[in-house]
Write an enzyme that holds these catalytic residues in place. Structure first.
Site, mmCIF file in Angstrom:
data_model
loop_
_atom_site.group_PDB
_atom_site.id
_atom_site.type_symbol
_atom_site.label_atom_id
_atom_site.label_comp_id
_atom_site.label_asym_id
_atom_site.label_seq_id
_atom_site.Cartn_x
_atom_site.Cartn_y
_atom_site.Cartn_z
ATOM 1 C CB SER A 167 -43.685 -38.516 -29.369
ATOM 2 O OG SER A 167 -44.784 -39.330 -29.037
ATOM 3 C CB THR A 168 -42.051 -43.025 -28.660
ATOM 4 O OG1 THR A 168 -43.445 -43.089 -28.917
ATOM 5 C CG2 THR A 168 -41.579 -44.348 -28.074
ATOM 6 C CG HIS A 194 -46.653 -36.366 -28.362
ATOM 7 N ND1 HIS A 194 -46.372 -36.950 -29.580
ATOM 8 C CD2 HIS A 194 -46.880 -35.051 -28.629
ATOM 9 C CE1 HIS A 194 -46.421 -36.034 -30.538
ATOM 10 N NE2 HIS A 194 -46.721 -34.874 -29.982
ATOM 11 C CG MET A 284 -43.652 -43.871 -32.946
ATOM 12 S SD MET A 284 -44.810 -45.236 -32.771
ATOM 13 C CE MET A 284 -45.252 -45.496 -34.496
#
Length: 345
Positions: A167-168, A194, A284
């Site tokens: 993700s991040t 994501h 996250m």
């Protein structure tokens, strides 16, 4: 209190961004800038914790400003990006240069700016907690001598799988991992990052450009074959059906995200059993932990990124704290760890 510098050439956007951030009890806008030159001066003087940075600006644009920041004054940066033919590749380039995350600018801004305020606030809060990743080492295009390999060595379904979730900070992580995988990798590689719809195509193109393995944004019905990387399209869940073909669905978000790592991982044990390697990189939340449990229960191998290199040690932590990880490795060692795991599957 997180101190934020807002950089945008639009007075309207500076006002809206500042208003949204200043309304939060834990965020303080300490200054605004209209272009990159002014932004660099204010970063030196104000020392903010996070910068929000527009891509398209006069005098010094966002990408060049980001390069200078990462070289001279590294700090967490959240990009404001337009979803256009030029905007998506620029966003991927910004993430490669070291931006922590991005938020899509609404079009037109006057109509949709309030819709992105929650994402903007969340991105700034996450950036404040993130490790500044720095830029990816210089990547060169994949050698054309591998053209035969890159075209795909097989049309039969793979009997080994590598599934990567992030993700991040994920695009930068993928740009370190995927190009390090060898052209003769015996497994199919399936990736969930994501990311909103419209940006994953550009990410797949960039990964393909610098990797010896062919990389493409997955399409419904694609066969999971050895030596090819399929990236889940933004906004859609990706899983494999019993025949080993990609199934894209518009089901509800899982952990608030779509695509979800858990959705992909949960579809793999019936097909691959112990011949599956699950890799959870920076991000996250806890997406991927439930799927990793299913992979491990079926005899598969689980690998997570070490906190020393993870931009955000959230998703890897969720797996490690449940005792699901067989190994934890820093980002530069992930590709080798994947290959070692496949040798024992």
């Amino acid at each position: 209190m997180t101190r934020v510098l807002v950089v945008d050439d639009s007075a309207f956007m500076r006002h809206c961004i500042s208003r949204a951030l200043s309304a939060q009890p834990d965020l303080e806008v300490v200054g605004t800038a209209t272009d990159g030159i002014e932004a660099l001066e204010l970063v030196r003087r104000l020392r903010p914790d996070v910068v929000t940075l527009d891509v398209e600006m006069p005098r010094l644009d966002g990408l060049r400003t980001l390069e200078i920041l990462m070289r001279d004054m590294p700090l967490p940066v959240v990009m404001l990006s337009s979803l256009t033919e030029a905007g998506a590749p620029a966003t991927i380039r910004a993430l490669e240069l070291g931006a922590v995350d991005f938020v899509t600018k609404p079009a037109p801004p006057a109509v949709g700016v309030r819709q992105v305020e929650p994402q903007l606030v969340a991105a700034v809060r996450a950036a404040a907690q993130a490790r500044v990743p720095g830029r990816v080492p210089t990547l060169t295009p994949a050698g054309r001598e591998q053209a035969g390999v890159r075209a795909g060595r097989a049309h039969a379904r793979a009997n080994q799988a590598v599934a990567i979730g992030c993700s991040t900070g994920g695009p930068r992580a993928l740009l370190e991992v995927i190009p390090r995988l060898p052209p003769d990798l015996p497994a199919t590689v399936l990736v969930v990052q994501h990311m909103p719809a419209g940006f994953t195509h550009s990410l797949a193109e960039r990964l393909d450009h610098v990797s010896t393995l062919p990389v493409k944004e997955a399409q419904h019905g694609d066969l999971a074959i050895p030596g090819r990387v399929l990236l889940a399209p933004g906004g859609r869940h990706m899983e494999l059906d019993p025949a080993g073909r990609v199934r894209l669905t518009d089901g509800p978000p899982v952990h608030g995200v779509r695509p979800s790592v858990d959705v992909l991982l949960s579809s793999l044990p019936p097909l691959f059993g112990e011949r599956c390697v699950a890799v959870i990189l920076t991000g996250m939340g806890c997406d991927g932990a439930a799927g990793a449990a299913r992979v491990r229960a079926a005899g598969g191998w689980v690998l997570v990124e070490d906190p020393a290199t993870a931009t955000v040690y959230g998703m890897p932590r969720a797996v490690a704290e449940r005792g699901l990880a067989h190994r934890q490795a820093p980002l530069p060692a992930i590709a080798d760890a994947i290959q070692e795991a496949l040798l024992h599957r």
